[in-house]
Design an enzyme around this catalytic site. Sequence first.
Site, PDB file in Angstrom:
ATOM      1  N   GLN A   1      51.790  48.137  27.049  1.00 32.31           N
ATOM      2  CA  GLN A   1      52.764  48.392  28.100  1.00 32.31           C
ATOM      3  C   GLN A   1      53.502  47.147  28.580  1.00 32.31           C
ATOM      4  OE1 GLN A   1      49.686  50.944  30.273  1.00 32.31           O
ATOM      5  NE2 GLN A   1      51.587  51.973  30.804  1.00 32.31           N
TER       6      GLN A   1
ATOM      7  N   HIS B   1      42.787  50.367  24.979  1.00 30.47           N
ATOM      8  CA  HIS B   1      43.669  51.045  25.943  1.00 30.47           C
ATOM      9  C   HIS B   1      44.750  51.784  25.153  1.00 30.47           C
ATOM     10  CE1 HIS B   1      45.248  50.895  30.313  1.00 30.47           C
ATOM     11  NE2 HIS B   1      45.938  51.828  29.675  1.00 30.47           N
TER      12      HIS B   1
ATOM     13  N   ASN C   1      39.474  52.501  28.066  1.00 27.84           N
ATOM     14  CA  ASN C   1      40.269  53.012  29.173  1.00 27.84           C
ATOM     15  C   ASN C   1      40.564  54.488  28.938  1.00 27.84           C
ATOM     16  OD1 ASN C   1      42.148  52.704  31.573  1.00 27.84           O
ATOM     17  ND2 ASN C   1      43.527  53.565  30.023  1.00 27.84           N
ATOM     18  N   GLU C   2      40.185  55.314  29.869  1.00 24.17           N
ATOM     19  CA  GLU C   2      40.529  56.739  29.885  1.00 24.17           C
ATOM     20  C   GLU C   2      40.428  57.411  28.510  1.00 24.17           C
ATOM     21  OE1 GLU C   2      44.220  57.584  31.813  1.00 24.17           O
ATOM     22  OE2 GLU C   2      43.690  56.491  33.629  1.00 24.17           O
TER      23      GLU C   2
HETATM   24  C1  FCB Z   1      46.858  55.633  33.367  1.00 25.84           C
HETATM   25  C2  FCB Z   1      46.879  54.658  32.206  1.00 25.84           C
HETATM   26  C3  FCB Z   1      47.830  53.501  32.401  1.00 25.84           C
HETATM   27  C4  FCB Z   1      49.131  53.962  33.034  1.00 25.84           C
HETATM   28  C5  FCB Z   1      48.844  54.737  34.284  1.00 25.84           C
HETATM   29  C6  FCB Z   1      50.091  55.201  35.029  1.00 25.84           C
HETATM   30  O1  FCB Z   1      46.439  56.875  32.951  1.00 25.84           O
HETATM   31  O2  FCB Z   1      45.588  54.131  31.979  1.00 25.84           O
HETATM   32  O3  FCB Z   1      48.046  52.886  31.167  1.00 25.84           O
HETATM   33  O4  FCB Z   1      49.842  54.698  32.127  1.00 25.84           O
HETATM   34  O5  FCB Z   1      48.091  55.876  33.969  1.00 25.84           O
END
Ligand code: FCB
Length: 424
Positions: free
Chosen positions: A21, A111, A155-156
Amino acid sequence: MSGSLNFPPNFLWGTATSPTQVEGHIHNEWTDFVAPDGGTCRVACDHYHRYPEDVQWMTQLGVNAYRFGIEWSRLQAAPRAPLNRAELDRYVDLLDRLNAAGIVPMVVLHHFANPPWLNAAGGWTNPAAVPAFADFVRQLVPALKHRVYLWNTFNEPDTYASLAYLLGGFPPHCRWRWGSFRRVIRHMAQAHELAAGIIRSEAGPGRAPEVGIAKNWTVFRAFHEWSPWDWATARASHYAFNQFVLNAFLGGRRRAASTFLGLNYYGRVRFHHFQAMIPASGSPARQLSDLGCECDDMVERHPPGLGIALRTLHRRFGLPIYLTEHGSASRDPEFRIRDLTRHLEVLQEALAAGVDLRGFFYWSLMDNFEWQFGYTKKFGLLAVDFADAQLPRRMTPVGEFYRGICTAGGPVCTRPGDGVACSP
Ligand code: FCB
């Protein structure tokens, strides 16, 4: 809603980014992706070259922590290849600058992006991703352990697996491949366990390493509780994206791998005739406000959901928690300041209720490439002028407000209406 915020003195007040990003000059599955606004990640914020300046901006913001990613595709050109020395040195330099500035680094190892050779082999649907990732971590940790103690493996994973294999928003843009979704989560959970073992056995000379995932937590509800199909959609979403994923990463013996839980919280999704009532799913702003949904440019705002998530996760897992991401996207700074204040008040209440909350990372340090939405979503504490080739950064009113919180070093009174934070 104004009041006094009182956080522990060693609380981490941070901000966050991710490589795809902000860095630019990256070669992963996002490189050729063009968002509907024409945006790509090819240059992004050019953080790759401008990180020294960005560390200075962080100093101006007064943050004492920075969560950022190490881009696997930069470091390993092939499975089990030695790490690229020059790229590693660049991250080491970033870490040195952060530590010299008194900014605690939290490093994210995955990520939403993979090296091209892993994507070519099926990405995380392929079990070979697990030992490949473990090899990357085994080489990386000794190189960085003297400079980092906070490690965020994935991450997520829920967002990654669902957008890539169910909803089609992320590469490889597959839809409704439930088998792939489950395989990706299973493999990432195995990789997390292995990586956590490596990180914890490689303790550096300073503080003991801390390791955890960052779980996105969305509150799913039916817009009308009496609608059986929307209720069922909300239940199924909660099960697949919250419960199933948490069980995979933290259930049973795997709970022992992590020393903390990272939580990313943005808000609520309510279903109305199977439609997710949020701007990110294309619901028109007018329709949402007519229905009484208070949204930023992405999801419905729902501060109480953060408190419930913190207390539930604290009770269930008994781990220290970092709020690894929270923020809002809007061109209205007053909205964002109000939103932040309301969520900080919830954090305060959670601390008072005994939740072991150690830090907060505002998403994001600066406006950036917001995945499938390109550059249309403005999350930054710093604004970036993407129309100017120099990509100048500028402090925003939200950044000023957050600086007040970060630098107060004690009780802060907030007056969200006028966006002022002050030490009494
Ligand atoms: C999260 C992500 C991050 C960004 C935010 C707004 O889900 O981890 O990269 O996109 O949302």
